[in-house]
Design an enzyme around this catalytic site. Structure first.
Site, PDB file in Angstrom:
ATOM      1  N   CYS A 146      -6.049  12.032  13.596  1.00 28.02           N
ATOM      2  CA  CYS A 146      -6.693  10.782  13.237  1.00 28.02           C
ATOM      3  C   CYS A 146      -6.543   9.833  14.398  1.00 28.02           C
ATOM      4  O   CYS A 146      -5.895  10.162  15.381  1.00 28.02           O
ATOM      5  CB  CYS A 146      -6.108  10.200  11.964  1.00 28.02           C
ATOM      6  SG  CYS A 146      -4.532   9.427  12.214  1.00 28.02           S
ATOM      7  N   ILE A 156       1.786  18.444   9.951  1.00 33.45           N
ATOM      8  CA  ILE A 156       2.431  18.433   8.629  1.00 33.45           C
ATOM      9  C   ILE A 156       3.546  19.483   8.535  1.00 33.45           C
ATOM     10  O   ILE A 156       3.896  19.925   7.451  1.00 33.45           O
ATOM     11  CB  ILE A 156       1.406  18.624   7.474  1.00 33.45           C
ATOM     12  CG1 ILE A 156       0.649  19.948   7.632  1.00 33.45           C
ATOM     13  CG2 ILE A 156       0.474  17.458   7.380  1.00 33.45           C
ATOM     14  CD1 ILE A 156      -0.036  20.371   6.343  1.00 33.45           C
ATOM     15  N   LYS A 203       0.844  -1.214   0.000  1.00 29.18           N
ATOM     16  CA  LYS A 203       0.000   0.000   0.000  1.00 29.18           C
ATOM     17  C   LYS A 203       0.871   1.252   0.000  1.00 29.18           C
ATOM     18  O   LYS A 203       0.664   2.166  -0.794  1.00 29.18           O
ATOM     19  CB  LYS A 203      -0.895  -0.015   1.243  1.00 29.18           C
ATOM     20  CG  LYS A 203      -1.559   1.305   1.553  1.00 29.18           C
ATOM     21  CD  LYS A 203      -2.502   1.194   2.741  1.00 29.18           C
ATOM     22  CE  LYS A 203      -1.900   1.491   4.079  1.00 29.18           C
ATOM     23  NZ  LYS A 203      -1.576   2.897   4.357  1.00 29.18           N
ATOM     24  N   ASN A 204       1.846   1.282   0.914  1.00 29.74           N
ATOM     25  CA  ASN A 204       2.614   2.508   1.099  1.00 29.74           C
ATOM     26  C   ASN A 204       3.718   2.715   0.063  1.00 29.74           C
ATOM     27  O   ASN A 204       4.510   3.646   0.179  1.00 29.74           O
ATOM     28  CB  ASN A 204       3.174   2.569   2.525  1.00 29.74           C
ATOM     29  CG  ASN A 204       2.056   2.729   3.538  1.00 29.74           C
ATOM     30  OD1 ASN A 204       0.927   3.090   3.173  1.00 29.74           O
ATOM     31  ND2 ASN A 204       2.344   2.453   4.792  1.00 29.74           N
ATOM     32  N   ARG A 254      -9.108  -0.740   3.707  1.00 33.73           N
ATOM     33  CA  ARG A 254      -8.212   0.322   3.222  1.00 33.73           C
ATOM     34  C   ARG A 254      -6.818  -0.232   2.948  1.00 33.73           C
ATOM     35  O   ARG A 254      -6.089   0.317   2.120  1.00 33.73           O
ATOM     36  CB  ARG A 254      -8.096   1.440   4.271  1.00 33.73           C
ATOM     37  CG  ARG A 254      -9.259   2.384   4.295  1.00 33.73           C
ATOM     38  CD  ARG A 254      -8.960   3.548   5.190  1.00 33.73           C
ATOM     39  NE  ARG A 254      -7.648   4.106   4.902  1.00 33.73           N
ATOM     40  CZ  ARG A 254      -6.992   4.957   5.676  1.00 33.73           C
ATOM     41  NH1 ARG A 254      -7.524   5.362   6.798  1.00 33.73           N
ATOM     42  NH2 ARG A 254      -5.798   5.408   5.342  1.00 33.73           N
ATOM     43  N   ARG A 265      -0.543  13.707  14.043  1.00 29.92           N
ATOM     44  CA  ARG A 265      -0.024  13.731  12.675  1.00 29.92           C
ATOM     45  C   ARG A 265       0.010  15.136  12.046  1.00 29.92           C
ATOM     46  O   ARG A 265      -0.676  15.415  11.066  1.00 29.92           O
ATOM     47  CB  ARG A 265      -0.777  12.733  11.802  1.00 29.92           C
ATOM     48  CG  ARG A 265      -0.721  11.345  12.404  1.00 29.92           C
ATOM     49  CD  ARG A 265      -1.380  10.312  11.553  1.00 29.92           C
ATOM     50  NE  ARG A 265      -0.487   9.733  10.567  1.00 29.92           N
ATOM     51  CZ  ARG A 265      -0.847   8.764   9.741  1.00 29.92           C
ATOM     52  NH1 ARG A 265      -2.045   8.273   9.779  1.00 29.92           N
ATOM     53  NH2 ARG A 265       0.012   8.287   8.863  1.00 29.92           N
ATOM     54  N   ASP A 279       3.709  -0.124  12.238  1.00 28.64           N
ATOM     55  CA  ASP A 279       2.570  -0.768  11.581  1.00 28.64           C
ATOM     56  C   ASP A 279       2.419  -2.247  11.957  1.00 28.64           C
ATOM     57  O   ASP A 279       1.419  -2.879  11.619  1.00 28.64           O
ATOM     58  CB  ASP A 279       2.682  -0.627  10.048  1.00 28.64           C
ATOM     59  CG  ASP A 279       2.493   0.811   9.600  1.00 28.64           C
ATOM     60  OD1 ASP A 279       1.986   1.625  10.391  1.00 28.64           O
ATOM     61  OD2 ASP A 279       2.869   1.134   8.446  1.00 28.64           O
TER      62      ASP A 279
HETATM   63  N1  EPU Z   1       5.139  14.086  12.002  1.00 30.14           N
HETATM   64  C1  EPU Z   1       5.215  15.396  12.394  1.00 30.14           C
HETATM   65  N2  EPU Z   1       5.218  16.367  11.434  1.00 30.14           N
HETATM   66  C2  EPU Z   1       5.124  16.065  10.117  1.00 30.14           C
HETATM   67  C3  EPU Z   1       5.062  14.708   9.710  1.00 30.14           C
HETATM   68  C4  EPU Z   1       5.065  13.731  10.683  1.00 30.14           C
HETATM   69  O1  EPU Z   1       5.270  15.687  13.591  1.00 30.14           O
HETATM   70  O2  EPU Z   1       5.114  16.989   9.311  1.00 30.14           O
HETATM   71  C5  EPU Z   1       5.142  13.024  13.020  1.00 30.14           C
HETATM   72  C6  EPU Z   1       3.877  12.174  12.987  1.00 30.14           C
HETATM   73  O3  EPU Z   1       2.835  12.780  13.721  1.00 30.14           O
HETATM   74  C7  EPU Z   1       4.370  10.887  13.606  1.00 30.14           C
HETATM   75  C8  EPU Z   1       5.824  10.797  13.125  1.00 30.14           C
HETATM   76  O4  EPU Z   1       6.158  12.115  12.712  1.00 30.14           O
HETATM   77  O5  EPU Z   1       4.345  10.983  15.001  1.00 30.14           O
HETATM   78  C9  EPU Z   1       6.073   9.872  11.980  1.00 30.14           C
HETATM   79  O6  EPU Z   1       5.116  10.085  10.955  1.00 30.14           O
HETATM   80  P1  EPU Z   1       5.425   9.891   9.414  1.00 30.14           P
HETATM   81  O7  EPU Z   1       5.226  11.205   8.735  1.00 30.14           O
HETATM   82  O8  EPU Z   1       6.716   9.183   9.224  1.00 30.14           O
HETATM   83  O9  EPU Z   1       4.250   8.946   8.995  1.00 30.14           O
HETATM   84  P2  EPU Z   1       3.519   9.030   7.625  1.00 30.14           P
HETATM   85  O10 EPU Z   1       4.490   9.352   6.570  1.00 30.14           O
HETATM   86  O11 EPU Z   1       2.303   9.850   7.754  1.00 30.14           O
HETATM   87  C10 EPU Z   1       3.869   6.546   6.874  1.00 30.14           C
HETATM   88  C11 EPU Z   1       2.951   5.419   6.548  1.00 30.14           C
HETATM   89  C12 EPU Z   1       2.293   4.943   7.843  1.00 30.14           C
HETATM   90  C13 EPU Z   1       3.393   4.498   8.797  1.00 30.14           C
HETATM   91  C14 EPU Z   1       4.373   5.635   9.049  1.00 30.14           C
HETATM   92  C15 EPU Z   1       5.551   5.267   9.900  1.00 30.14           C
HETATM   93  C16 EPU Z   1       2.217   5.907   4.301  1.00 30.14           C
HETATM   94  C17 EPU Z   1       1.110   6.315   3.407  1.00 30.14           C
HETATM   95  N3  EPU Z   1       1.946   5.869   5.598  1.00 30.14           N
HETATM   96  O12 EPU Z   1       3.040   7.539   7.458  1.00 30.14           O
HETATM   97  O13 EPU Z   1       1.466   3.863   7.514  1.00 30.14           O
HETATM   98  O14 EPU Z   1       2.816   4.096  10.024  1.00 30.14           O
HETATM   99  O15 EPU Z   1       4.877   6.123   7.787  1.00 30.14           O
HETATM  100  O16 EPU Z   1       6.249   4.221   9.324  1.00 30.14           O
HETATM  101  O17 EPU Z   1       3.293   5.584   3.821  1.00 30.14           O
HETATM  102  C18 EPU Z   1      -0.443   2.486   7.676  1.00 30.14           C
HETATM  103  O18 EPU Z   1      -0.089   2.008   6.592  1.00 30.14           O
HETATM  104  O19 EPU Z   1      -1.356   1.989   8.383  1.00 30.14           O
HETATM  105  C19 EPU Z   1       0.253   3.686   8.149  1.00 30.14           C
HETATM  106  C20 EPU Z   1      -0.243   4.460   9.107  1.00 30.14           C
END
Ligand code: EPU
Length: 428
Positions: A121, A128, A26-27, A407, A126, A314
């Site tokens: 969520c 950005i 998926k990712n 999903r 989360r 995950d």
């Molecule tokens: N974070 C921030 N600021 C940001 C971005 C992230 O504080 O701008 C924090 C998040 O709140 C979190 C941490 O950084 O506490 C890590 O988040 P990350 O951004 O790495 O997660 P993501 O990119 O949103 C992806 C996967 C997730 C997986 C995480 C960690 C995708 C689409 N999603 O999420 O997958 O858990 O990396 O490996 O690639 C899932 O598939 O169920 C899923 C949630």
């Protein structure tokens, strides 16, 4: 119409057997759809899992004016016209956070992008900020309003040095994609090491991009796009989280379960942890065989989730279910997301001995027999953990909120039925 999964538990008997194929990740697939926007010609994606998040991604792209054609199962052709709408549709984009990866390529190629507040969520806040700080470094203007963000650039993005405050997976991928169309060199430091980023970069390099260091903590990109795929095909790598979840299922409910079409190098941390706990696993190049045994006596361990190659967040929920069946006490330390242990209260209702100490830490004492219960799946991964728990349990379980499971996992009940699970989908 709402749906639920009804599962008759094995009451601790370890009878699942046979083989199960791992689908595309998926990712990786979601990000590959976003990557297609960097191309002038058609891009073909193969081995795409037929899951709800992919359907939503396709719907967003179509709503922007991108041509997406599903050629056959798991095969999609994407062609981006010279002009598209650059505002992500609010309702559907909010449904899944990965939609934000579209922001990088759209901004870099079309000079502006609008997207809604992703919001919190169930698994955590989360934010950005990593995305926004990175975009600012490219020299863009960011306007935040009640409805979300509008980001504009009057000229081509300018390559820059970006240090990620947190090694955000989608943050790094989004900025890497934007940098591919920027002027000059971009260096992204403190990048996460997840293999899916390297998969994207390898494909882009095959198509003429200049990316060095993807898969390490420093990625260097020289902007040279837009690109031509010239018939090259992106093949989605196998889903390491799906593979890991089925291996855990094999350990607690399997007799001899083969997990096929996977890449064990992508989930070594899980394999080493399970071996340490006493699980009998045979690993070959693209396959893992879990030899469950009635008399298995697994020992517990502590788990600390970590960026790749550490223990993936995950897989934390399925691993907690494993620990309910292992001897002793284990600490689960969820370091990535602050809401990702809430599902444990449902496991307690099923008979697990889990204590939640704070949003990041829980202890699990085992082994405990589990009882079938009616539970609500809070997110994709906890949903699969509930399926595993229900399969081990005594009696019937009903799992609600199946749309979360859909999903991330394609036709989960059909695949599990083939290896001997008593699981069916019902409308309620
Ligand atoms: N974070 C921030 N600021 C940001 C971005 C992230 O504080 O701008 C924090 C998040 O709140 C979190 C941490 O950084 O506490 C890590 O988040 P990350 O951004 O790495 O997660 P993501 O990119 O949103 C992806 C996967 C997730 C997986 C995480 C960690 C995708 C689409 N999603 O999420 O997958 O858990 O990396 O490996 O690639 C899932 O598939 O169920 C899923 C949630």
């Amino acid at each position: 119409m709402k749906e639920a999964l009804v599962i008759q538990g094995l009451d601790g008997k370890k009878t699942l057997a046979g083989s199960i194929n791992i689908n595309g990740a998926k990712n990786a697939a979601l990000q590959a759809f976003a990557m297609s926007l960097l191309f002038k010609d058609e891009v073909i994606l193969k081995n795409v899992p037929e899951i709800e998040d992919v359907k939503n991604m396709v719907e967003i792209l179509k709503s922007l004016g991108v041509k997406v054609e599903r050629k056959s199962k798991g095969v999609y052709a994407i062609k981006t016209p010279k002009k598209i709408s650059t505002n992500l549709p609010e309702e559907i984009s909010k449904k899944f956070r990965a939609s934000i990866v579209l922001s990088g390529p759209i901004l870099a190629r079309f000079g502006s992008v609008g997207f809604p507040h992703p919001g919190g969520c169930v698994i955590g806040l989360r934010p950005i900020d990593v995305f926004l700080n990175g975009f600012e470094k490219f020299g863009v203007k960011i306007k935040e309003s009640e409805n979300g963000y509008l980001i504009r650039s009057d000229q081509k993005l300018k390559g820059s040095k970006i240090f990620l405050r947190i090694p955000s997976v989608t943050g790094a991928q989004t900025l890497m994609m934007a940098a591919l169309l920027a002027r000059g060199k971009t260096i992204i430091k403190n990048a996460p090491l997840e293999p899916e980023t390297k998969n994207l970069a390898d494909f882009m390099n095959l198509c003429g991009a200049k990316i060095k260091g993807a898969g390490t903590s420093t990625i260097e990109i020289i902007g040279t796009g837009p690109f031509s795929a010239d018939g090259k095909v992106f093949v989605t790598p196998p889903d390491r989280i799906e593979a890991g979840s089925f291996i855990i299922l094999g350990a607690v409910a399997g007799n001899r379960l083969e997990i096929k079409n996977c890449n064990p190098e992508d989930f070594e941390s899980l394999l080493e942890t399970l071996k340490y706990c006493g699980v009998n696993i045979e690993v070959s190049k693209n396959k893992v065989v879990v030899m469950g045994n009635k008399s298995d006596n697994y020992n517990s361990t502590d788990i600390k989730t970590h960026e790749y190659p550490g223990f993936p967040t995950d897989l934390q929920a399925p691993m907690t279910v494993f620990l309910t069946q292992a001897e002793g006490e284990g600490l689960i330390f969820e370091t990535i997301f602050e809401g990702r242990l809430n599902y444990t209260s449902e496991l307690v209702r099923m008979g697990a001995d889990v204590r939640l100490w704070d949003p990041h830490r829980a202890t699990v004492k085992g082994p405990t027999p589990l009882r079938g219960r009616e539970v609500e799946s809070p997110d994709i991964r906890a949903g699969l953990a509930f399926i595993i728990a229900a399969i081990i349990a005594n009696g019937e379980s009903i799992i609600h909120n199946v749309h979360y499971i859909d999903r991330g996992y394609e036709k989960i009940e059909d695949r599990l039925r083939k290896i001997g699970a008593d699981i069916k989908r019902v409308s309620i």
